[in-house]
Design an enzyme around this catalytic site. Structure first.
Site, PDB file in Angstrom:
ATOM      1  N   GLY A 181       0.850  -1.193   0.000  1.00  0.00           N
ATOM      2  CA  GLY A 181       0.000   0.000   0.000  1.00  0.00           C
ATOM      3  C   GLY A 181       0.884   1.241   0.000  1.00  0.00           C
TER       4      GLY A 181
ATOM      5  N   HIS B  80       6.261   2.821  19.147  1.00  0.00           N
ATOM      6  CA  HIS B  80       5.194   3.173  18.194  1.00  0.00           C
ATOM      7  C   HIS B  80       5.245   4.668  17.834  1.00  0.00           C
ATOM      8  CE1 HIS B  80       0.949   1.879  16.701  1.00  0.00           C
ATOM      9  NE2 HIS B  80       1.532   2.732  15.856  1.00  0.00           N
TER      10      HIS B  80
ATOM     11  N   ILE C  55       2.439   2.977   2.365  1.00  0.00           N
ATOM     12  CA  ILE C  55       3.700   2.982   3.119  1.00  0.00           C
ATOM     13  C   ILE C  55       4.669   1.951   2.536  1.00  0.00           C
ATOM     14  CG2 ILE C  55       4.750   2.740   5.411  1.00  0.00           C
ATOM     15  CD1 ILE C  55       2.018   3.687   6.584  1.00  0.00           C
TER      16      ILE C  55
ATOM     17  N   GLU D 186       1.154  -4.027  23.548  1.00  0.00           N
ATOM     18  CA  GLU D 186       1.644  -2.664  23.389  1.00  0.00           C
ATOM     19  C   GLU D 186       0.956  -1.773  24.412  1.00  0.00           C
ATOM     20  OE1 GLU D 186       2.276  -1.405  19.271  1.00  0.00           O
ATOM     21  OE2 GLU D 186       1.559   0.559  19.880  1.00  0.00           O
TER      22      GLU D 186
ATOM     23  N   THR E 249       6.507  -2.032  11.347  1.00  0.00           N
ATOM     24  CA  THR E 249       5.978  -0.702  11.694  1.00  0.00           C
ATOM     25  C   THR E 249       4.467  -0.678  11.458  1.00  0.00           C
ATOM     26  OG1 THR E 249       6.495   0.046   9.447  1.00  0.00           O
ATOM     27  CG2 THR E 249       8.082   0.606  11.157  1.00  0.00           C
ATOM     28  N   SER E 250       3.849  -1.872  11.358  1.00  0.00           N
ATOM     29  CA  SER E 250       2.416  -1.904  11.046  1.00  0.00           C
ATOM     30  C   SER E 250       1.599  -2.023  12.335  1.00  0.00           C
ATOM     31  CB  SER E 250       2.107  -3.018  10.047  1.00  0.00           C
ATOM     32  OG  SER E 250       2.458  -4.288  10.578  1.00  0.00           O
ATOM     33  N   ARG E 251       1.331  -3.239  12.759  1.00  0.00           N
ATOM     34  CA  ARG E 251       0.679  -3.469  14.049  1.00  0.00           C
ATOM     35  C   ARG E 251       1.341  -4.679  14.685  1.00  0.00           C
ATOM     36  NH1 ARG E 251      -0.786   0.955  13.805  1.00  0.00           N
ATOM     37  NH2 ARG E 251      -2.871   1.827  13.947  1.00  0.00           N
TER      38      ARG E 251
HETATM   39  C1  DGY Z   1      -1.384   4.898  12.598  1.00  0.00           C
HETATM   40  O1  DGY Z   1      -1.715   6.050  12.278  1.00  0.00           O
HETATM   41  O2  DGY Z   1      -2.147   3.940  12.494  1.00  0.00           O
HETATM   42  C2  DGY Z   1       0.003   4.702  13.104  1.00  0.00           C
HETATM   43  O3  DGY Z   1       0.196   3.458  13.631  1.00  0.00           O
HETATM   44  C3  DGY Z   1       0.391   5.777  14.089  1.00  0.00           C
HETATM   45  O4  DGY Z   1       0.456   6.945  13.455  1.00  0.00           O
END
Ligand code: DGY
Length: 339
Positions: A156, A300, A158, A281, A250-252
């Site tokens: 996507g 995060h 990012i 988290e 860096t997603s979830r």
């Molecule tokens: C989001 O926006 O979902 C990120 O994880 C934090 O900015």
């Protein structure tokens, strides 16, 4: 005429707050900690709008008491903390902040890639702890980035921004597509576009997940958390990866099975991990992952620049105001509420 009440679960930047206050009576959770369920249950019955964050569980219990609610707006691109199905059933549009944080988050993902490849944090700790007394040819040997293969899971907005960075470093890029994200990515602005920059799409080879895992030196995750992606990366996936590979998330957090990750890092199934998101988290200081030198964890902060967070707040306020006016939200997660 009295203004509609909007419940806001954290203090807003001044611009966003002033803009919202011109359209609504703002009731704000004043603490710098996540809002409590009790506060939501107390304040939502009167609220017409809700401005929330990714730390807030907007679940069925909360939504059931919110009989007047006409809009939910989260200051995040991710919306796995909101029960979208219940919102849709109650015909409540949900807004989020896609696009605006793309480049900022990709910067952070690439920073994690470089920091883990070149052992930056270990090096800084080494110096700080007074161990640097001589130059050694084998000290803190890392991995090359130029010429390495980056596997991007989720292509996507990012994921694509990550690929553009990788191209600048002359990496080979493999990617697993995710059709909904790829479609959305073409439609939304990002900070770089707002600043007038245009970038070409890098050359990427699209493959399936096992191929990405088997062939990549770095695997970077850019997919939303859904029932389908929960623990997408677990024991069997780690065993497909190269022993030298590094996982970047860096997603979830819950896209990765944390227990399986711990074992993979500890027994050398993979070489390292760099995580901006974790499960649970926040990650408690006593969590076993934090005892591993090959696991780099940050709290995060993917979208955490002053400019991006301020633009996210503005965008989230825009969504709230549209909802209060009964207009379609500019950035809506569940546009089917308008059908
Ligand atoms: C989001 O926006 O979902 C990120 O994880 C934090 O900015």
């Amino acid at each position: 005429m009295s203004l509609p009440i909007v419940a806001v679960t954290r203090q807003l930047p001044a611009n966003a707050r002033d803009h919202l206050m011109a359209h609504a009576q703002v009731v704000c959770w004043e603490s710098d900690c996540p809002v409590t369920q009790e506060w939501l249950l107390d304040h939502l019955p009167d609220a017409v709008g809700l401005y929330c964050l990714l730390t807030d569980r907007i679940d069925q219990d909360v939504l059931c008491c919110a009989k007047r609610l006409r809009v939910v707006s989260t200051m995040s691109v991710g919306y796995d903390h909101i029960d979208i199905r219940t919102c849709t059933a109650q015909r409540i549009p949900v807004g989020h902040t896609p696009g605006i944080l793309t480049e900022t988050t990709a910067d952070l993902a690439f920073a994690l890639l470089m920091a883990s490849a070149r052992r930056i944090v270990e090096g800084a700790d080494y110096v700080r702890q007074g161990h640097w007394v001589e130059w050694k040819p084998n000290l803190l040997l890392g991995q090359d980035i130029c010429g390495a293969t980056l596997g991007i899971v989720g292509f996507g907005r990012i994921g694509q921004a990550m690929a553009r960075r990788a191209q600048g470093f002359r990496m080979n890029v493999l990617a697993v597509r995710s059709s909904r994200q790829d479609r959305d990515a073409l439609e939304l602005p990002c900070v770089a576009e707002i600043h007038g920059e245009v970038s070409d799409m890098p050359s990427v080879t699209f493959v399936d997940l096992p191929t990405v895992l088997m062939q990549s030196d770095f695997v970077s995750l850019h997919i939303p958390l859904t029932p389908d992606t929960h623990h997408l990366i677990g024991t069997s996936e780690f065993h497909m990866m190269k022993r030298s590979s590094i996982l970047i998330n860096t997603s979830r957090g819950a896209v990765v099975d944390s227990g399986a990750l711990y074992h993979a890092l500890q027994d050398g199934t993979i070489s390292g991990a760099a995580l901006d998101v974790t499960d649970p988290e926040p990650l408690p200081a006593s969590h076993p992952l934090l005892a591993l030198p090959n696991c780099l964890v940050i709290p995060h902060v993917g979208s955490a620049t002053t400019a991006t967070r301020s633009l996210m707040a503005d965008m989230a306020v825009e969504n709230v105001i549209a909802g209060l006016r009964g207009e379609p939200l500019p950035y809506c997660v569940n546009p089917e509420v308008y059908d």
